[in-house]
Design an enzyme around this catalytic site. Structure first.
Site, PDB file in Angstrom:
ATOM      1  N   GLU A 160       0.816  -1.199   0.000  1.00 56.62           N
ATOM      2  CA  GLU A 160       0.000   0.000   0.000  1.00 56.62           C
ATOM      3  C   GLU A 160       0.859   1.262   0.000  1.00 56.62           C
ATOM      4  OE1 GLU A 160      -3.183  -0.526   2.781  1.00 56.62           O
ATOM      5  OE2 GLU A 160      -3.526   1.621   2.950  1.00 56.62           O
ATOM      6  N   GLU A 172      -2.871  10.835   3.010  1.00 59.59           N
ATOM      7  CA  GLU A 172      -4.052  11.099   3.831  1.00 59.59           C
ATOM      8  C   GLU A 172      -4.034  12.534   4.325  1.00 59.59           C
ATOM      9  OE1 GLU A 172      -2.969   7.748   6.110  1.00 59.59           O
ATOM     10  OE2 GLU A 172      -4.730   6.613   5.519  1.00 59.59           O
TER      11      GLU A 172
END
Ligand SMILES: *[C@@H]1O[C@H](CO)[C@@H](O)[C@H](O)[C@H]1NC(C)=O
Ligand SMILES: *[C@@H]1O[C@H](CO)[C@@H](O)[C@H](O)[C@H]1NC(C)=O
Ligand SMILES: *[C@@H]1O[C@H](CO)[C@@H](O)[C@H](O)[C@H]1NC(C)=O
Ligand SMILES: *[C@@H]1O[C@H](CO)[C@@H](O)[C@H](O)[C@H]1NC(C)=O
Ligand SMILES: *[C@@H]1O[C@H](CO)[C@@H](O)[C@H](O)[C@H]1NC(C)=O
Ligand SMILES: *[C@@H]1O[C@H](CO)[C@@H](O)[C@H](O)[C@H]1NC(C)=O
Ligand SMILES: *[C@@H]1O[C@H](CO)[C@@H](O)[C@H](O)[C@H]1NC(C)=O
Length: 369
Positions: free
Chosen positions: A122, A126
């Site tokens: 991943e 964010e």
């Protein structure tokens, strides 16, 4: 009239091509191949955009909450329980992602995009709605939640205007570039310690501040104040380049999770076909052409059967809608839980950070929090 013919055909096609996808971890099982992007996708959203192209994107939560305005696609949360998640139907096997976007304002609201592979490598970005000066980058290898790889990078007002978040990813390094400045460089490491498998692009907005885990709420910047809603994340454009072209699928040839184990099948990917479909061969255009060539009697006969089919479709469609609504609720709950679960490690992370135990591995380059 042409559009009357088009409508039921389109509905039928939509229902017939809906597929079920089995979630499968290639580290432990032999999994279906990943559909490749195999080209460059360059989409800019404007007020005249009507919808995301569902051949390319899967809206797994919040289907009706995406609208289009002058600055792009607007993903809006209005009430507790809302979340929006969009996933690509394609994978890239190294490449580049550029998102021009404005994060949502609002304490506890998270705007995000990530690259996510089937064995849970991943690469993340964010943005907390309540933090007007920093955004967070993060990564995982094999979904290992004992890894603490988050770093914060200064950005001037990620909620106040459009910013350029670019990730360049190859076998040597991952680079996060923000507004043209290199914010982070992650060098290659072995599988499980470096994202290196074909990945989907996922983006969306969720209420991290409403999570059950206290650590997640703290990480998100505090509880959401819904009296301040709506909270809108705006995506002006998405530019995605797959490092491989002339590739239809990616397959894990063994269970090492190493990039060298990924094989590709040559050909034109279905995403590439979707993107190069000439406007003139659209179903509306060809239906209009055939329709105009028909005799009056044929037209009447076709019209009659179309009306019959249309009635059937409306009945079937209403039924599907009811089922979808029920399914939608269940899926949304699942998506929320998944987001939350993904974020739960942050409570542990915070605890470690507080103890000063975070400076262990892979933080690299003396960046500070
Ligand atoms: C879209 O996502 C849902 C939920 O994850 C999944 O069930 C469905 O199979 C996906 N559709 C496609 C075309 O991948
Ligand atoms: C797959 O294998 C990895 C490594 O052996 C393990 O950590 C993970 O839990 C397994 N996943 C599943 C779904 O069994
Ligand atoms: C993407 O599209 C925009 C306009 O829609 C264009 O200005 C830009 O050059 C394109 N970028 C690439 C890499 O094709
Ligand atoms: C924004 O994030 C940085 C980095 O984690 C942190 O130091 C700062 O306190 C945060 N600001 C707010 C308002 O949460
Ligand atoms: C998960 O990450 C931790 C911390 O880097 C490491 O100690 C552990 O060995 C990793 N687990 C696996 C299965 O790779
Ligand atoms: C976004 O940043 C990348 C990396 O610096 C750059 O190559 C690209 O041209 C930028 N895009 C726009 C639209 O400015
Ligand atoms: C794609 O790859 C195949 C097999 O290697 C090759 O025969 C074909 O010419 C390639 N097509 C293009 C457009 O590059």
């Amino acid at each position: 009239m042409a559009s009357t013919i088009f409508l039921p055909l389109a509905l039928l096609a939509g229902l017939a091509t809906a597929q079920t996808f089995s979630v499968c971890d290639p580290l432990n099982a032999t999994c279906p191949a990943n559909a490749a992007l195999g080209t460059t996708l360059n989409e800019t959203f404007t007020a005249s955009t009507t919808a995301l192209n569902l051949d390319l994107w899967n809206i797994t939560s919040g289907t009706t909450a995406i609208q289009f305005g002058n600055n792009g696609a607007e993903l809006t949360l209005t009430k507790p329980g809302d979340s929006i998640t969009v996933e690509s139907n394609f994978y890239i096997n190294f490449g580049r992602v550029e998102m021009i976007m404005q994060a949502a304002a609002g304490q506890g609201i998270i705007s995000t995009f990530d690259l996510l592979s089937d064995d849970l490598d991943e690469i993340d970005l964010e943005i907390m709605g309540g933090n007007t000066s920093f955004v967070e980058s993060n990564w995982y290898g094999w979904g290992n939640l004992s890894q603490y790889n988050a770093l914060y990078h200064p950005v001037n007002g990620p909620q106040q205007g459009l910013h350029n978040y670019t990730v360049i990813w190859d076998a040597e390094q991952v680079q996060w570039i923000i507004d043209g400045n290199l914010a982070r460089n992650l060098p290659y490491d072995k599988p499980s310690l470096y994202p290196q498998t074909p990945s989907k692009l996922k983006f969306g907005i969720w209420a991290g501040g409403d999570a059950k885990a206290e650590g997640t709420v703290t990480w998100a910047g505090g509880k959401v104040d819904w009296s301040q809603a709506p909270f809108t994340m705006t995506v002006q454009s998405i530019l995605v380049t797959d490092a491989s072209t002339n590739t239809t699928t990616y397959t894990y040839s063994d269970r090492t999770g190493a990039y060298k184990s990924i094989t590709s099948t040559p050909g034109i990917s279905s995403a590439a076909k979707t993107l190069t479909k000439p406007a003139s061969s659209s179903p509306i255009a060809s239906a209009t052409k055939s329709w105009n060539g028909l005799s009056r009697t044929s037209k009447i006969a076709i019209a009659a059967s179309v009306i019959g089919v249309l009635v059937l479709i409306i009945i079937a469609y209403s039924f599907v809608c009811v089922v979808q609504r029920r399914k939608g609720r269940a899926e949304k709950r699942k998506a929320d839980e998944a987001w939350e679960e993904q974020m739960n490690e942050l409570s542990v992370y915070r605890a470690k950070m507080a103890k000063g135990g975070f400076a262990v591995s892979h933080l690299g380059h003396g960046e500070k929090f």
